[in-house]
Design an enzyme around this catalytic site. Sequence first.
Site, mmCIF file in Angstrom:
data_model
loop_
_atom_site.group_PDB
_atom_site.id
_atom_site.type_symbol
_atom_site.label_atom_id
_atom_site.label_comp_id
_atom_site.label_asym_id
_atom_site.label_seq_id
_atom_site.Cartn_x
_atom_site.Cartn_y
_atom_site.Cartn_z
ATOM 1 N N SER A 219 41.302 48.732 44.661
ATOM 2 C CA SER A 219 42.218 48.017 43.936
ATOM 3 C C SER A 219 43.572 47.738 44.404
ATOM 4 O O SER A 219 43.738 47.077 45.493
ATOM 5 C CB SER A 219 42.426 48.769 42.484
ATOM 6 O OG SER A 219 42.843 47.813 41.482
ATOM 7 N N ASP A 335 32.575 42.982 38.746
ATOM 8 C CA ASP A 335 34.109 43.533 38.707
ATOM 9 C C ASP A 335 34.611 42.726 37.944
ATOM 10 O O ASP A 335 35.102 41.472 38.625
ATOM 11 C CB ASP A 335 34.462 43.872 39.878
ATOM 12 C CG ASP A 335 36.015 44.489 40.000
ATOM 13 O OD1 ASP A 335 36.571 44.391 38.826
ATOM 14 O OD2 ASP A 335 36.344 44.991 41.206
ATOM 15 N N HIS A 366 34.398 47.733 38.217
ATOM 16 C CA HIS A 366 35.508 47.963 39.253
ATOM 17 C C HIS A 366 35.546 49.234 39.920
ATOM 18 O O HIS A 366 35.319 50.236 39.511
ATOM 19 C CB HIS A 366 36.787 47.773 38.229
ATOM 20 C CG HIS A 366 38.274 47.781 39.226
ATOM 21 N ND1 HIS A 366 38.238 47.040 40.285
ATOM 22 C CD2 HIS A 366 39.265 48.677 39.106
ATOM 23 C CE1 HIS A 366 39.434 47.040 40.780
ATOM 24 N NE2 HIS A 366 40.043 48.171 40.129
#
Length: 613
Positions: A219, A335, A366
Amino acid sequence: MKIFANSFFHCLILITFVTISAAAQQSSLTVPVIEDGQAQTIEEFSDSDEWIRQDLWVETEFDTDGDGELDRMHVAVTRPAQTENGDLKLPVIYETSPYYAGTARPPYDFFWNVEQELGEDPPTRKPGPEVRRIGERPIISNSHISTWVPRGFIVVHSTSPGTGLSDGSPSVGGENEALASKAVIEWVNGKAKGYTTREGDEQVEAFWTNGNVGMTGTSYNGFLPFAAATTGVDGLKAVIPVAPVTSFYKYYRSNGLVRSPGGYLGEDVDVLYDFIHSGDESKREYNNRTVRDEIMAEGLDRKTGDYNDFWEDRNYLNKMDNYKAATLMAHAFNDWNVMPEHTFEAYKQLQEMGVPAMVYYHQGGHGGEPPHELMNKWFTRYLFEIENGVEELERAWIVREDDDRENPTAYEDFPHPKASPVTFYPTSGAPQRGGLSLNKRSNQGTETLVDNYSFTGSALAQAEWTDHRLIYTTPELSDSVHISGQPSVSVTLASSKPAANLTVWIVSLPWNEGRGSQITDNIITRGWASPQNHSSLTDSEPLVPGKFYTVEFDLQPDDQIIPAGQKIGLMIFSSDKEYTLWPQPGTELTIDLDRTSFTLPLVNNADAFSEIN
């Protein structure tokens, strides 16, 4: 493992790289130990009580907290004791993050209020709370250490600018965050200065490394390796970004439309800034005033959603000219936080540039690293410089719908080389369900929907009758359909007001929310756009009520097999309750059926669509 079942890697490869005789040991030590192209655990490195853990500060080339001194980044090193005499030099696996030192705590009442009329100034946002720094020296994080140190790697962590014990200010994608990582890599290679204290002048050298650095993270922590690679810094040999943000505009906007990342309604760049700002308390007022309340406040533009210089500065897809680090990217097709287009577009550019690249996709949400075996081969090849044949492997590894994430299927590439575009055209049916045709129709007229954010997209997809969406479906598929690539849509519409949201979902019906349902069952892909940006991403214009405009945009990439017996549906609606702003209900969107279509990249389609005219 399934993913390498047909690979030559199941032949035993045993390579001696460096042999030393450590004073504390009675026997010689071989580093690395390689089997099946992977670095193996070395017994002498496996006792965590014997690891050396130290921290230091690396000086950067910038001053972002206004104190007149170059910012220094807090760095932590974990390495085997056998490196202490300087004879054994090992590669580095490095992760950096703005999250290590703590983040804002509930209540999260400082997000933007999404009840906003489109094209108008947003309601005032409440600033976030003061973040309390957590953590103890010399440990910044323990991530990756137990995995890689026993295999002969040194693990390095650092806190991002303006977080923890690092100087500077957070910028949420600004240049200083890329340059901070660059400085740490240069310190590893003897080109930047490291110090024992934050303000002192006693220097620290990285005498224990061969200079080869690999980065990874998920991320925001996945964005930072990608950003570091765009600097072209020497020594960064390989990166494995997982669900990385590659453009912050694409994270917080979609085709001119203000859109929240999934699960964080009302988040924007300044909200994330407040969430991570855990640095020196004495510098926070200056940082807030100059970065959050000036640069961000002037640049993020929640009134129009237009692309501008602020977003260009945070678009690393446009900064890849010097990129050379071998890159294994990982993402999920479902995601809806950092959406898969981030990896899709970066991977495509890396291929065009000739940079060694591989991609791993799974079907979940995610996050989600590639299998360890794949990561190990990647780092072993480029950090130990072992010729293990990783370049001969397939370029794409995709987890099929019912498979475990550790067992992806190998493909020559993504999108599938045999995928070709197939275009579908809607046939009338509102307020119930219309059809889809492979042949373009004429003289069908228009159909109208009424915006109302009160209804979720899933509720609209399941409704048999509603005037808040338009939906068009194929007959039941007579065979399975393999979608591989990036779908696109072209919608010709008129709005009853000068501004409107536009949301498009591609769905699989009948909808399944019962026991045993999977994340892949219902939403195939989706996308959002601002009709006001129909002709320009940088200059939106008010819509003339009643005038028709054509809006064309890509949906999120996907690789999915839709089983026989399902229907594929195109659903068009306006405000998406979980992602977009919430204007007052009532805006009407009128769709010109003859000038609306969507395109799917299909690997096989002839038998499945035999019932479609």
